[in-house]
Design a protein around this motif. Structure first.
Motif, PDB file in Angstrom:
ATOM      1  N   ALA A  27     -61.200 -21.878 -26.196  1.00  0.00           N
ATOM      2  CA  ALA A  27     -60.060 -19.845 -27.069  1.00  0.00           C
ATOM      3  C   ALA A  27     -60.776 -19.269 -25.893  1.00  0.00           C
ATOM      4  N   SER A  51     -57.461 -18.012 -22.820  1.00  0.00           N
ATOM      5  CA  SER A  51     -57.036 -17.641 -23.160  1.00  0.00           C
ATOM      6  C   SER A  51     -56.808 -16.223 -22.139  1.00  0.00           C
ATOM      7  N   GLY A  52     -55.141 -16.293 -21.620  1.00  0.00           N
ATOM      8  CA  GLY A  52     -54.718 -14.926 -20.653  1.00  0.00           C
ATOM      9  C   GLY A  52     -55.670 -15.458 -19.239  1.00  0.00           C
ATOM     10  N   SER A  58     -53.566 -17.630 -17.470  1.00  0.00           N
ATOM     11  CA  SER A  58     -52.732 -17.364 -16.501  1.00  0.00           C
ATOM     12  C   SER A  58     -51.797 -16.066 -15.822  1.00  0.00           C
ATOM     13  N   ASP A 104     -55.732 -10.153 -25.241  1.00  0.00           N
ATOM     14  CA  ASP A 104     -56.151 -12.363 -24.764  1.00  0.00           C
ATOM     15  C   ASP A 104     -54.781 -12.745 -24.464  1.00  0.00           C
ATOM     16  N   GLY A 105     -53.940 -12.189 -23.656  1.00  0.00           N
ATOM     17  CA  GLY A 105     -52.635 -12.022 -22.593  1.00  0.00           C
ATOM     18  C   GLY A 105     -51.490 -12.457 -23.511  1.00  0.00           C
ATOM     19  N   ALA A 106     -51.388 -12.206 -24.904  1.00  0.00           N
ATOM     20  CA  ALA A 106     -50.293 -12.485 -25.240  1.00  0.00           C
ATOM     21  C   ALA A 106     -49.257 -11.210 -25.289  1.00  0.00           C
ATOM     22  N   THR A 111     -46.440 -10.033 -32.116  1.00  0.00           N
ATOM     23  CA  THR A 111     -47.892 -10.315 -30.724  1.00  0.00           C
ATOM     24  C   THR A 111     -47.332 -12.434 -31.099  1.00  0.00           C
ATOM     25  N   ASN A 114     -47.687 -15.483 -28.684  1.00  0.00           N
ATOM     26  CA  ASN A 114     -48.388 -16.324 -27.565  1.00  0.00           C
ATOM     27  C   ASN A 114     -47.804 -17.792 -27.037  1.00  0.00           C
ATOM     28  N   GLY A 115     -46.409 -18.020 -27.148  1.00  0.00           N
ATOM     29  CA  GLY A 115     -45.625 -18.298 -26.423  1.00  0.00           C
ATOM     30  C   GLY A 115     -44.530 -18.393 -26.559  1.00  0.00           C
TER      31      GLY A 115
END
Length: 327
Positions: A147, A150-151, A153, A300-302, A314, A316-317
């Motif tokens: 977990a 996250s972020g 990438s 967290d990169g979302a 938000t 996430n993909g």
């Protein structure tokens, strides 16, 4: 792939003519086997000179990958990485994921002259060209659980951005979550696969593909608009130097990421975000799509998306595309 292909091309890289008979004797095969292998090279767009009575010559040899040259360019960082160069395989990520599960060391780097089944996001094929692509994977081990990754990438995107700017590609941008763009054409991409326990430890295999020089024939086979470093920089970039610089920047960025996630990297990523404050359409995994304005990324990169109604989502993909309007 014909197993004779790359060994033959290495020999022909000296710029001299070599007869089929001499090549056959050298490798202990028939002249027909040599002909078949070199025919396969031409089928892949490799230019060969053939002259009756003289043999074959490779007029423009690729800049071959060399583990020793990469380690030399790494300088003081060389001892931190375990570099392995292979001629060809299906996928560097697949191979390194298996190695990681069997105890491969932290900071292992696998780089291939050619990938036969390179993978991009969402099941796409990643095209590689002999001498014209950089295809590598790096294993990074973490004490934290999955977990906490996250972020990742986006952090890797910052490392790539710094690397390419070092070589003069100052106008390269990033597309959420893991693409490199130049004038909205794809230059490269990131594929991250993770494994581990919820509380840790965990590991990530970070796959990176960068186009250095693509022929017109290869571009025609790709289902999107692409570019390469040769077009951007106006010169051929040495892949050994490029990979060494990438690993050095990745090392720096990963130290930041392990200590504070995207806290110190998010501003740098956003400054290079190609779709920032632009209208986009996000294709979601369930087949639906979502329209809105890309207004940033979360801690967290979302992806942060503002809809026409003013709602902030938000995500996430998803697959992000520019759109002319939000209606």
């Amino acid at each position: 792939m014909n197993p004779l292909l790359l060994p033959l091309l290495h020999v022909l890289s000296d710029g001299e003519f070599h007869s089929g008979e001499v090549l056959a004797q050298r490798f202990g095969v028939s002249r027909a086997s040599v002909w078949n292998a070199l025919q396969a090279a031409q089928d892949q767009g490799i230019v060969l000179n053939k002259v009756r009575g003289r043999g074959y010559r490779l007029p423009n040899a690729p800049g071959w990958l060399d583990a020793a040259a990469i380690e030399h360019a790494l300088e003081t960082h060389a001892k931190r990485f375990n570099i392995q160069v292979v001629e060809y395989l299906d996928s560097t990520n697949t191979k390194l994921m298996h190695a990681a599960a069997n105890g491969a060391p932290h900071r292992s780097c696998l780089v291939a002259e050619m990938q036969l089944a390179g993978r991009g996001r969402r099941g796409r094929v990643w095209q590689t060209v002999l001498g014209g692509s950089l295809a590598c994977s790096v294993l990074w081990r973490f004490d934290a659980g999955v977990a906490a990754l996250s972020g990742l990438s986006l952090a890797v995107g910052v490392a790539l951005l710094r690397t390419l700017r070092q070589f003069g590609a100052d106008t390269v941008q990033l597309k959420w979550p893991n693409d490199l763009l130049w004038h909205y054409r794809k230059l490269g991409g990131i594929l991250i696969e993770v494994q581990g326990d919820v509380m840790g430890p965990s590991f990530a295999v970070i796959g990176i593909g960068i186009n250095l020089q693509l022929s017109g024939a290869v571009r025609a086979e790709i289902d999107q608009s692409v570019t390469d470093l040769s077009e951007i920089c106006g010169t051929q970039i040495d892949r050994n130097l490029l990979l060494a610089a990438l690993l050095i920047h990745l090392d720096d960025v990963m130290q930041d990421f392990e200590q504070s996630g995207l806290t110190r990297l998010r501003t740098e990523w956003l400054a290079a975000h190609a779709y920032q404050d632009k209208p986009v359409r996000v294709l979601l995994a369930n087949g639906n799509d979502q329209l809105g304005t890309a207004i940033g990324v979360s801690a967290d990169g979302a992806l942060l998306l503002q809809t026409t109604s003013g709602q902030q989502l938000t995500l996430n993909g998803g697959e992000v595309h520019l759109t002319r309007c939000l209606s």
